[in-house]
Motif scaffolding. Structure first.
Motif, PDB file in Angstrom:
ATOM      1  N   PHE A  40       0.829  -1.205   0.000  1.00  0.00           N
ATOM      2  CA  PHE A  40       0.000   0.000   0.000  1.00  0.00           C
ATOM      3  C   PHE A  40       0.865   1.257   0.000  1.00  0.00           C
ATOM      4  O   PHE A  40       1.863   1.351   0.711  1.00  0.00           O
ATOM      5  N   GLY A  41       0.405   2.236  -0.771  1.00  0.00           N
ATOM      6  CA  GLY A  41       1.013   3.554  -0.721  1.00  0.00           C
ATOM      7  C   GLY A  41       0.306   4.432   0.290  1.00  0.00           C
ATOM      8  O   GLY A  41      -0.617   3.996   0.993  1.00  0.00           O
ATOM      9  N   LEU A  62      -3.095   3.570   2.714  1.00  0.00           N
ATOM     10  CA  LEU A  62      -2.894   3.440   4.153  1.00  0.00           C
ATOM     11  C   LEU A  62      -3.694   4.483   4.922  1.00  0.00           C
ATOM     12  O   LEU A  62      -4.340   4.165   5.936  1.00  0.00           O
ATOM     13  N   GLN A  63      -3.655   5.717   4.447  1.00  0.00           N
ATOM     14  CA  GLN A  63      -4.344   6.780   5.176  1.00  0.00           C
ATOM     15  C   GLN A  63      -5.828   6.488   5.288  1.00  0.00           C
ATOM     16  O   GLN A  63      -6.413   6.634   6.373  1.00  0.00           O
ATOM     17  N   TYR A  64      -6.451   6.065   4.196  1.00  0.00           N
ATOM     18  CA  TYR A  64      -7.890   5.810   4.254  1.00  0.00           C
ATOM     19  C   TYR A  64      -8.209   4.743   5.296  1.00  0.00           C
ATOM     20  O   TYR A  64      -9.113   4.906   6.124  1.00  0.00           O
ATOM     21  N   ARG A  65      -7.489   3.642   5.289  1.00  0.00           N
ATOM     22  CA  ARG A  65      -7.800   2.516   6.161  1.00  0.00           C
ATOM     23  C   ARG A  65      -7.479   2.822   7.631  1.00  0.00           C
ATOM     24  O   ARG A  65      -8.244   2.445   8.521  1.00  0.00           O
ATOM     25  N   ARG A  68       1.172   3.796  -8.606  1.00  0.00           N
ATOM     26  CA  ARG A  68       2.071   2.937  -7.819  1.00  0.00           C
ATOM     27  C   ARG A  68       2.410   3.591  -6.482  1.00  0.00           C
ATOM     28  O   ARG A  68       2.428   2.945  -5.437  1.00  0.00           O
ATOM     29  N   GLU A  69       2.705   4.867  -6.521  1.00  0.00           N
ATOM     30  CA  GLU A  69       3.129   5.577  -5.312  1.00  0.00           C
ATOM     31  C   GLU A  69       1.978   5.776  -4.335  1.00  0.00           C
ATOM     32  O   GLU A  69       2.157   5.658  -3.117  1.00  0.00           O
ATOM     33  N   ARG A  70       0.792   6.091  -4.849  1.00  0.00           N
ATOM     34  CA  ARG A  70      -0.321   6.441  -3.963  1.00  0.00           C
ATOM     35  C   ARG A  70      -1.077   5.211  -3.462  1.00  0.00           C
ATOM     36  O   ARG A  70      -1.617   5.226  -2.351  1.00  0.00           O
ATOM     37  N   LEU A  71      -1.155   4.161  -4.262  1.00  0.00           N
ATOM     38  CA  LEU A  71      -1.953   2.992  -3.869  1.00  0.00           C
ATOM     39  C   LEU A  71      -1.082   1.771  -3.617  1.00  0.00           C
ATOM     40  O   LEU A  71      -0.648   1.523  -2.517  1.00  0.00           O
ATOM     41  N   ALA A  72      -0.821   1.003  -4.662  1.00  0.00           N
ATOM     42  CA  ALA A  72      -0.016  -0.207  -4.495  1.00  0.00           C
ATOM     43  C   ALA A  72       0.616  -0.578  -5.826  1.00  0.00           C
ATOM     44  O   ALA A  72       0.122  -0.197  -6.895  1.00  0.00           O
ATOM     45  N   GLU A  73       1.685  -1.357  -5.769  1.00  0.00           N
ATOM     46  CA  GLU A  73       2.419  -1.745  -6.974  1.00  0.00           C
ATOM     47  C   GLU A  73       1.535  -2.457  -7.992  1.00  0.00           C
ATOM     48  O   GLU A  73       1.718  -2.311  -9.196  1.00  0.00           O
ATOM     49  N   TYR A  74       0.584  -3.251  -7.498  1.00  0.00           N
ATOM     50  CA  TYR A  74      -0.228  -4.056  -8.406  1.00  0.00           C
ATOM     51  C   TYR A  74      -1.457  -3.313  -8.934  1.00  0.00           C
ATOM     52  O   TYR A  74      -2.202  -3.840  -9.765  1.00  0.00           O
TER      53      TYR A  74
END
Length: 551
Positions: free
Chosen positions: A115-116, A120-123, A514-520
């Motif tokens: 997670f970017g 992470l912030q949302y969760r 990729r930076e804000r959410l996740a690599e996939y």
């Protein structure tokens, strides 16, 4: 208390008819996983690292370490019902932190190291997490979001030798605390874990489960691993942030007192997978279909590796015939069993070669202990065999069915329907049918979730990240078929007037996601368009984008 569906129980139908849930009073996950075993000194975790280090932890050692961390959390003000985020790959600190939370009655929150900051912030903010246990690799992202999470008061770092001010070392936090801890008074229904969905049409939802969750996985575990759950060694490359790793392998294995192999792999590598299976005599593994397809590219695996594999389970997308043929021909007949479930209700349907032949493309048959049906989602009435409806599971008394969406009472209510006979069904939002032989077949998702390389991705979250780019006005994201990954993410984007629509902009957008959410979660395909199909209220019509893709 150990649930094991034996082949001597009279066969599949008899097992379904006779099975009953009987979780004891005062049930606690940590007690089940660690303290009920006759020999607590037997291996529980076989830890391997890419640098060649190897460690082994017994059930007794994990009990002592999680006792110390439970005492440390208590000292820091964590109490019953508080949420603790855990952002750790396949390392001992991951299960130790979960077990410590459950011992003191707190709620653990598994989060992916992929997670970017936005994810992470949302969760963390939504769950109101008080503490985060974070691997050294994600401390930068945690630092970036910490001020936006007002309830987050403490960060505990794993494998960080020199943490910055305001961050404590996990190893130091544990050291010096009592190695004993009295487990809190809990029941199977006591809240224990929140796992976030991918978020199909909106923000991810926090799925709250009780202490009975992992024990509820055990009948399916016994089934898809062909009933040989004792004297076994288990491994999965899947991220230990997902229900498909923790629930399909790790905690059911410990329920049965069997060891799990742990290896923090950065990106799946087929050769490494075979090497781990050989080194640790892995007998049973959960492999997403994408991982299996990558392993299929390795020539002559049984000649190159001394394997002990008995069974492979897989899920997330239908298994194709060539996967079953590969296992039969290249792995000397190793069973490959498909399983079906979701974050809200996992491991409902599975295959078991010892009970009935696998049908390529079929999800299998319902696991004993779960009343599964295909229903009309409006009325809750069962539909006839062969007719397409919504796959559903009866809520009453089933420990794998979630309790609620965190702080989302309306969405919780919308996920259920009561049938004419009074059965309250949890609606999976997956469409399928049951054939006359009792096999279940998946037809389509009733939402927009994309499954890529085994990961479930909500297009709404990807669209929101893309729209942070100043040169994009509208975004529509869908999944498109891919030979290896099942699906890949494709983005249809309307740039602002005057924006350059070249490859440079595409790369900027991929990097941003990729930076804000996740690599996939980044879009592997990007198509610039003049207009996107929308509803009268301006909502992107993804079904029209999918239809356009198949024209």
């Amino acid at each position: 208390m150990t649930w094991h569906i034996s082949l001597d129980d009279g066969g599949y139908e008899q097992a379904r008819e006779s099975f009953q849930w009987d979780l004891p009073e005062g049930y606690n996950i940590a007690w089940d996983m660690l303290r009920k075993h006759e020999d607590p000194e037997q291996p529980a975790l076989k830890q391997a690292y890419p640098d060649g280090r190897r460690e082994t932890y017994s059930f007794a050692e994990l009990d002592r370490l999680s006792n110390q961390f439970a005492n440390a959390l208590t000292e820091r003000g964590v109490s019953r019902g508080d949420r603790v985020g855990i952002i750790v790959p396949q390392k001992p600190a991951n299960p130790i932190a979960h077990l410590a939370c459950w011992k003191l009655g707190a709620i653990s929150l598994p989060l992916s190291v992929l997670f970017g900051p936005d994810a992470l912030q949302y969760r963390l903010r939504d769950s109101e997490a008080n503490v985060v246990v974070a691997d050294e690799s994600v401390l930068g992202a945690v630092r970036e979001v910490r001020e936006e999470c007002p309830d987050l008061t403490q960060v505990i770092a794993v494998d960080e030798e020199n943490p910055e001010e305001g961050v404590e070392r996990f190893e130091g936090v544990c050291a010096g605390h009592e190695a004993s801890f009295e487990i809190a008074d809990t029941e199977a229904e006591t809240p224990a874990i929140i796992i976030y969905t991918s978020g199909s049409t909106g923000p991810p939802k926090g799925v709250l489960h009780g202490h009975g969750l992992w024990a509820g996985h055990c009948p399916a575990f016994s089934m898809y691993f062909e009933h040989s759950v004792f004297e076994s060694v288990y491994w999965t490359p899947a991220d230990w942030a997902w229900i498909g790793a923790l629930g399909d392998v790790v905690f059911p294995a410990w329920h049965y007192g069997q060891p799990v192999v742990s290896y923090p792999m950065e990106g799946f590598d087929a050769e490494t997978a075979f090497e781990l299976c050989e080194e640790f005599d892995v007998t049973d593994t959960f492999l997403p279909p994408t991982a299996i397809r990558m392993m299929m590219t390795v020539d002559d695996p049984t000649e190159r590796y001394d394997l002990s594999l008995d069974a492979i389970c897989s899920g997330g997308e239908p298994l194709t015939p060539e996967i079953l043929d590969w296992a039969e021909e290249q792995l000397d007949g190793v069973a490959v069993n498909e399983l079906y479930g979701q974050t809200e209700a996992n491991l409902l349907v599975a295959n078991c070669r010892e009970w009935f032949p696998a049908q390529a493309g079929s999800m299998g048959k319902p696991v004993p202990g779960h009343e599964v049906a295909v229903v009309d989602q409006e009325t809750g009435e069962r539909v006839p065999d062969g007719a397409v409806g919504m796959i559903a599971v009866a809520r009453d008394g089933d420990p794998v069915v979630f309790q609620e969406y965190w702080n989302e009472p309306e969405k919780t209510a919308a996920a259920s329907v009561t049938g004419p006979d009074g059965t309250e069904w949890h609606l999976t939002e997956d469409l399928g049918y049951r054939d006359e032989d009792g096999y279940y077949w998946f037809k389509a998702r009733d939402d927009d979730v994309i499954i890529t390389s085994g990961y479930r991705v909500g297009p709404g979250e990807v669209e929101s990240a893309i729209l942070e780019h100043p040169e994009i006005e509208q975004a529509g994201v869908i999944g498109v078929d891919h030979e290896t990954r099942g699906e890949i993410i494709k983005a249809f984007l309307k740039p602002v007037d005057g924006a350059s629509e070249g490859e440079s902009l595409r790369e900027e957008i991929r990097h941003l996601v990729r930076e804000r959410l996740a690599e996939y979660e980044y879009p592997r395909e990007i198509e610039f368009v003049d207009e996107l199909p929308t509803t009268t209220t301006g909502k992107i019509q993804r079904r029209k984008l999918r239809a356009r893709e198949h024209e």
